[in-house]
Design a protein around this motif. Structure first.
Motif, short mmCIF file in Angstrom:
data_model
loop_
_atom_site.label_atom_id
_atom_site.label_comp_id
_atom_site.label_asym_id
_atom_site.label_seq_id
_atom_site.Cartn_x
_atom_site.Cartn_y
_atom_site.Cartn_z
N GLY A 170 97.94 5.94 -11.17
CA GLY A 170 97.69 7.32 -10.77
C GLY A 170 98.86 7.88 -9.98
N PRO A 171 98.86 9.20 -9.79
CA PRO A 171 100.02 9.87 -9.17
C PRO A 171 100.27 9.47 -7.72
N ASN A 172 99.23 9.09 -6.97
CA ASN A 172 99.41 8.77 -5.55
C ASN A 172 99.29 7.27 -5.28
N ALA A 173 99.37 6.49 -6.32
CA ALA A 173 99.17 5.04 -6.16
C ALA A 173 100.38 4.39 -5.51
N THR A 174 100.12 3.36 -4.73
CA THR A 174 101.20 2.55 -4.15
C THR A 174 101.60 1.47 -5.13
N SER A 175 102.75 0.87 -4.90
CA SER A 175 103.19 -0.24 -5.74
C SER A 175 102.29 -1.45 -5.51
N PRO A 176 101.99 -2.20 -6.53
CA PRO A 176 101.11 -3.35 -6.36
C PRO A 176 101.79 -4.47 -5.57
N PRO A 177 101.04 -5.22 -4.79
CA PRO A 177 101.63 -6.38 -4.11
C PRO A 177 101.88 -7.51 -5.12
N PRO A 178 103.04 -8.14 -5.09
CA PRO A 178 103.29 -9.26 -6.01
C PRO A 178 102.55 -10.51 -5.54
N VAL A 179 101.66 -11.01 -6.36
CA VAL A 179 100.86 -12.19 -6.02
C VAL A 179 100.94 -13.18 -7.17
N PHE A 180 101.33 -14.41 -6.88
CA PHE A 180 101.36 -15.46 -7.89
C PHE A 180 99.96 -16.05 -8.06
N ASN A 181 99.66 -16.42 -9.30
CA ASN A 181 98.34 -16.96 -9.60
C ASN A 181 98.45 -17.86 -10.82
N TYR A 182 97.35 -18.52 -11.18
CA TYR A 182 97.36 -19.44 -12.32
C TYR A 182 97.06 -18.74 -13.64
N CYS A 183 96.51 -17.53 -13.59
CA CYS A 183 96.19 -16.82 -14.83
C CYS A 183 96.09 -15.32 -14.57
N LYS A 184 95.96 -14.56 -15.64
CA LYS A 184 95.75 -13.12 -15.54
C LYS A 184 95.05 -12.66 -16.80
N ASP A 185 94.69 -11.38 -16.83
CA ASP A 185 94.14 -10.79 -18.05
C ASP A 185 94.76 -9.41 -18.24
N GLU A 186 94.24 -8.64 -19.17
CA GLU A 186 94.85 -7.34 -19.49
C GLU A 186 94.62 -6.29 -18.40
N THR A 187 93.75 -6.59 -17.44
CA THR A 187 93.42 -5.61 -16.39
C THR A 187 94.05 -5.96 -15.06
N THR A 188 94.87 -7.00 -15.00
CA THR A 188 95.43 -7.46 -13.73
C THR A 188 96.94 -7.61 -13.79
N LEU A 189 97.56 -7.68 -12.62
CA LEU A 189 99.02 -7.71 -12.50
C LEU A 189 99.51 -8.99 -11.81
N ASP A 190 98.69 -10.01 -11.74
CA ASP A 190 99.11 -11.26 -11.12
C ASP A 190 100.31 -11.85 -11.86
N ILE A 191 101.15 -12.58 -11.14
CA ILE A 191 102.33 -13.24 -11.72
C ILE A 191 101.93 -14.67 -12.06
N VAL A 192 101.96 -15.02 -13.33
CA VAL A 192 101.40 -16.29 -13.78
C VAL A 192 102.37 -17.44 -13.53
N PHE A 193 101.82 -18.55 -13.01
CA PHE A 193 102.61 -19.71 -12.62
C PHE A 193 101.87 -20.98 -13.03
N PRO A 194 102.56 -22.08 -13.33
CA PRO A 194 101.89 -23.34 -13.71
C PRO A 194 100.90 -23.82 -12.64
N ASP A 195 99.78 -24.39 -13.10
CA ASP A 195 98.74 -24.82 -12.18
C ASP A 195 98.98 -26.25 -11.69
N TRP A 196 98.20 -26.64 -10.70
CA TRP A 196 98.36 -27.94 -10.02
C TRP A 196 98.16 -29.14 -10.92
#
Length: 478
Positions: A170-196
């Motif tokens: 949206g026009p007034n949205a802030t930039s998303p925080p970069p967060v690493f995670n083990y997975c994501k889907d089409e509705t999320t912006l997580d940064i995918v990384f190998p799991d434990w």
């Protein structure tokens, strides 16, 4: 270079410890089990209570792996990292000849896509720390003056992704925080990384990936594909999601056989009886194996694909770091999520009537795991994504207040049992002698669209085959 990845990785292993929790005063009530995997430390945390917890950790002056391995005697009384390590600061100009470096597997190109939300804005300190204020991260990792670029990042250790796209549009949205995670889907912006689990999963006796991959390869030789049971096999915990519970409706009954052999895994029983019925290398006995998500993605994905059996992949919502490199009907057979039983039965009947084709799909899936997901590439992926992330930082990282310094002793000395055994088995004791793989350029919009279209077309073709199968079955009914 891979020596930066593996050399520093040798400094960090899995452990059970009480991390600093600067955002809560009730640390004595919190026990956190971590499996650390990262260039500096990736932590898989199992919390009794994760509300309002963010562990802030740092590694200052990353070292070469010490010749004395680890000094638990000195670490025990003081709980302080040794001060006598030698190290060579990271220098991006010191690199080996890449002319002989292999090209990275195709899934590496998704690194650019996962970092695209920050490609034009860069990453500010405020963006990183916003993950804390929004409750999106379980720990913070800072690496300074080490054998990798300076890093400051947040990591979420839960199953589902957490950075929702709609909150940052949206026009007034802030930039998303970069967060690493083990997975994501089409509705999320997580940064995918190998799991434990690539470094072992002591709670359920799953060995580190290097040794397990060899076991799985040997397990494939126990029974030729043509001699295997002509059914689809799945064994796991059905209680973690309604999706898996729905799968259990496909169990064979007196009136209907959906060609599926489904088994609930009783982990309490396995723990008490020495894991006799949960050896992954002994589960390559069926021509077909089912992959289905749990609460989110499942670490079982790679184990199932590695069996030479044709993987029946129930349409997933989530994807881990390598899944986007898989092609339907090439590496696996797509299964409908909204009509699992009929879809599984038609797939198994197709495979049993097209034995050569089904066997080839299974072999290609297994080959992908053996060759494109070997441990060297897991480390290379970690190196590339952290390098690309570091390029986006617009500030010089500093050590957060009350951060805890990590070293080999801090991670390994408190560990015991299987955790310690797997830690030592997966330990990297020397740098690699070769350069990391060379990552291909980012996808162009047209090439990315073509890839999506190709996968969609193949899936549609499979669904058409399934429709034709059931039409023929209906005609045969009296």
């Amino acid at each position: 270079m891979r020596e930066y990845t593996e050399g520093l990785w040798a400094k960090f292993k899995e452990t059970v410890w009480q991390p600093i929790t600067k955002y809560t005063t009730k640390t004595s009530a919190l026990f956190i089990s971590m499996f650390t995997l990262f260039i500096g430390a990736i932590l898989s945390m199992h919390f009794f209570n994760t509300n309002n917890i963010l562990s802030s950790i740092s590694f200052h002056n990353s070292q070469k792996y010490p010749k004395h391995l680890m000094n638990c005697t000195a670490y025990g009384p003081t709980r302080a990292c040794p001060s006598n390590y030698s190290y060579t600061p990271f220098n991006p100009k010191l690199d080996r000849d890449h002319s002989l470096s292999p090209t990275c597997p195709e899934y590496f190109r998704w690194i650019y896509e996962d970092l695209k939300p920050w490609a034009y804005t860069g990453i500010s300190r405020e963006m990183v720390e916003r993950a804390e204020t929004m409750g999106l991260a379980n720990f913070r990792l800072v690496i300074l003056n080490g054998r990798v670029p300076d890093l400051d990042l947040m990591f979420n250790c839960g199953d589902p992704p957490v950075v929702l796209s709609k909150k940052f549009s949206g026009p007034n949205a802030t930039s998303p925080p970069p967060v690493f995670n083990y997975c994501k889907d089409e509705t999320t912006l997580d940064i995918v990384f190998p799991d434990w689990s690539f470094w072992g999963w002591p709670e359920i006796n799953i060995k580190p990936w290097v040794g397990l991959l060899k076991d799985l390869k040997e397990g494939n030789k126990r029974k030729r594909w043509i001699k295997r049971e002509p059914y689809a096999y799945w064994k796991g915990n059905p209680s973690v999601s309604p999706n898996r519970q729905d799968l259990f409706k496909c169990r064979a009954s007196k009136t209907q056989d959906w060609n599926a052999r489904l088994y609930a895994q009783d982990w309490d029983h396995e723990v008490k009886n020495g894991y006799k019925q949960s050896n992954l290398a002994h589960q390559c006995t069926n021509r077909f194996k089912i992959y289905i998500e749990g609460a989110a993605w499942s670490v079982s994905h790679k184990y199932i694909l590695s069996c030479d059996s044709m993987t029946l992949l129930v349409k997933p919502r989530y994807y881990d770091f390598f899944a986007r490199g898989l092609i339907p009907r090439h590496h696996y057979w797509p299964i409908r999520n909204d009509d699992k039983c009929r879809s599984i039965k038609s797939a198994v009947d197709w495979g049993n009537s097209h034995e050569k084709d089904a066997q080839e799909i299974g072999k290609r899936g297994s080959k992908f795991i053996q060759e494109e997901l070997k441990m060297e590439y897991v480390y290379d992926f970690m190196l590339h994504i952290l390098n690309e992330y570091a390029k986006l930082l617009q500030y010089k990282p500093t050590i957060p207040p009350k951060a805890t310094e990590l070293c080999l002793e801090a991670m390994s000395c408190p560990a015991n049992g299987l955790a310690k055994k797997f830690m030592l088995q997966s330990m990297v004791v020397s740098p690699a002698t070769t350069s990391p793989c060379t990552i291909s350029p980012p996808y162009s919009p047209s090439s990315l669209y073509s890839l999506f279209q190709r996968k969609a077309n193949i899936t549609n073709e499979v669904e058409l085959l399934e429709k034709m199968y059931w039409q023929s079955q209906d005609k045969q009914k009296p």
